[in-house]
Scaffold this active site. Structure first.
Site, short mmCIF file in Angstrom:
data_model
loop_
_atom_site.label_atom_id
_atom_site.label_comp_id
_atom_site.label_asym_id
_atom_site.label_seq_id
_atom_site.Cartn_x
_atom_site.Cartn_y
_atom_site.Cartn_z
N ASP A 114 37.59 14.19 10.28
CA ASP A 114 36.46 14.14 9.37
C ASP A 114 36.82 14.33 7.89
O ASP A 114 35.94 14.65 7.08
CB ASP A 114 35.43 15.21 9.79
N CYS B 118 18.75 4.19 23.24
CA CYS B 118 17.61 4.81 22.56
C CYS B 118 16.29 4.20 23.02
O CYS B 118 15.24 4.84 22.90
CB CYS B 118 17.74 4.65 21.05
N CYS C 135 12.39 4.79 21.76
CA CYS C 135 12.20 6.15 21.22
C CYS C 135 12.40 6.17 19.71
O CYS C 135 13.36 5.60 19.19
CB CYS C 135 13.17 7.10 21.89
N CYS D 40 13.50 10.91 16.49
CA CYS D 40 14.29 11.41 15.36
C CYS D 40 13.69 10.95 14.04
O CYS D 40 13.63 11.73 13.06
CB CYS D 40 15.74 10.97 15.48
N CYS E 3 12.05 13.74 11.20
CA CYS E 3 12.70 14.02 9.92
C CYS E 3 11.66 14.33 8.86
O CYS E 3 10.83 13.47 8.52
CB CYS E 3 13.56 12.83 9.48
N CYS F 26 21.33 20.65 8.85
CA CYS F 26 20.01 20.39 9.44
C CYS F 26 20.22 19.80 10.83
O CYS F 26 21.00 18.87 11.02
CB CYS F 26 19.22 19.42 8.56
#
Length: 307
Positions: free
Chosen positions: A130, A186, A189, A192, A196, A235
């Site tokens: 990362d 997914c 759906c 998410c 948010c 978050c």
């Protein structure tokens, strides 16, 4: 030549929950999507993403001799991954409750590399976690680990989105490679997107970092202020809304055991800390990236604590 089965076994023995082996190649379609995302300005304050785009989507340019990528994942779900009470004003992303995963994964990957060298002394490779321009989520898809969800995170069938990734780029080919994960699970759906609070999740699996709470609380702060919805570091809102996370198991690798319970600390507890106490308690966690003063500012910017 690398033995794929040996790699998978060695990764599991090292504590990785998932592992896949893929050939290094140019991910042209993903590069085109990324360049379009940049052209829209959705990187906001993350200017470093504008550099080394060619290398990001072709590991052979990042490491000249790279032939094979070994993509590893560890699940980190813990008690805080289940979310917080709506009135909480001091929320911390659950991955940050444990040791900094960059340090942990680097150690695991270096150990894996040394083990592979034991069977193949001529093997050369580099470890990535990362901190380099590498399209690791897409490499994980290529390795069959999962798919990219609407919130732009890797979703794995076994562990949902609560995983962290690390990679080895190796200078030899493998005797076989994993099959890329096909399609998305997914379905229709949109939880998410609907969850948010700042509307940061855009169509086509894109994120507007200028509206992303994680970016505002950790990275260089974008120019336009947003409501932090009680988050002071990172978050998890989109992850907590994802149905793939509902029944996933708690982490099993003890290196990812939480060092503190963020649900036990209210604003007063954070404000009682001085720099020395903060470093002593959280020095091994990702919270050190922000530092105490940034966290206290995020508490203030998040609004008054509810009674």
């Amino acid at each position: 030549m690398l033995d794929r089965q040996n790699i998978l076994k060695a990764a599991a023995d090292r504590g990785f929950d998932l592992c896949g082996v893929v050939p290094c190649r140019h991910l042209a379609e993903n590069e085109a999507r990324f360049r379009n995302w940049l052209s829209c300005g959705y990187q906001s304050s993350l200017g470093y993403l504008e550099r080394n785009t060619e290398k990001r989507f072709d590991p052979r340019l990042l490491v000249e001799s790279a032939r094979t990528a070994v993509v590893c994942a560890v699940a980190y779900k813990n008690r805080a991954s289940g979310g917080y009470a709506p009135e909480c004003r001091t929320k911390v992303a659950s991955y940050a409750a444990a040791c900094d995963y960059h340090t942990t994964l680097r150690g695991m990957l270096h150990g894996l590399l040394e083990e592979l060298r034991g069977a193949n002394p001529d093997l050369r490779g580099r470890v990535f976690v990362d901190t380099a321009p590498l399209a690791e989520k897409q490499l994980a898809v290529e390795a069959g680990l999962g798919w990219i969800g609407r919130q732009s995170l890797l979703v794995t069938p076994q562990y949902g989105t609560f995983v962290v990734l690390g990679e080895l780029l190796l200078d030899q080919e493998a005797d076989s490679y994993d099959t890329p994960f096909a399609g998305s699970r997914c379905g229709t759906c949109r939880r998410c997107i609907e969850a948010c609070p700042t509307g940061a999740i855009l169509p086509d699996r894109m994120i507007d970092t200028g509206r992303c709470i994680a970016c505002h609380t950790i990275e260089r702060q974008p120019d336009t202020p947003i409501g932090l919805n009680g988050w002071i570091f990172g978050c998890d809102t989109c992850q907590n809304a994802c149905p793939w996370n509902d029944r996933t198991p708690q982490h099993r690798n003890p290196s990812f055991d939480p060092l503190f319970d963020p649900r036990s600390m209210d604003a007063a507890a954070w404000r009682e800390l001085n720099e020395e106490a903060f470093a002593e308690r959280f020095g091994r966690t990702p919270l050190m990236r922000s530092g105490l003063q940034r966290i206290l500012k995020n508490i203030d910017d998040g609004g008054p604590e509810q009674p």
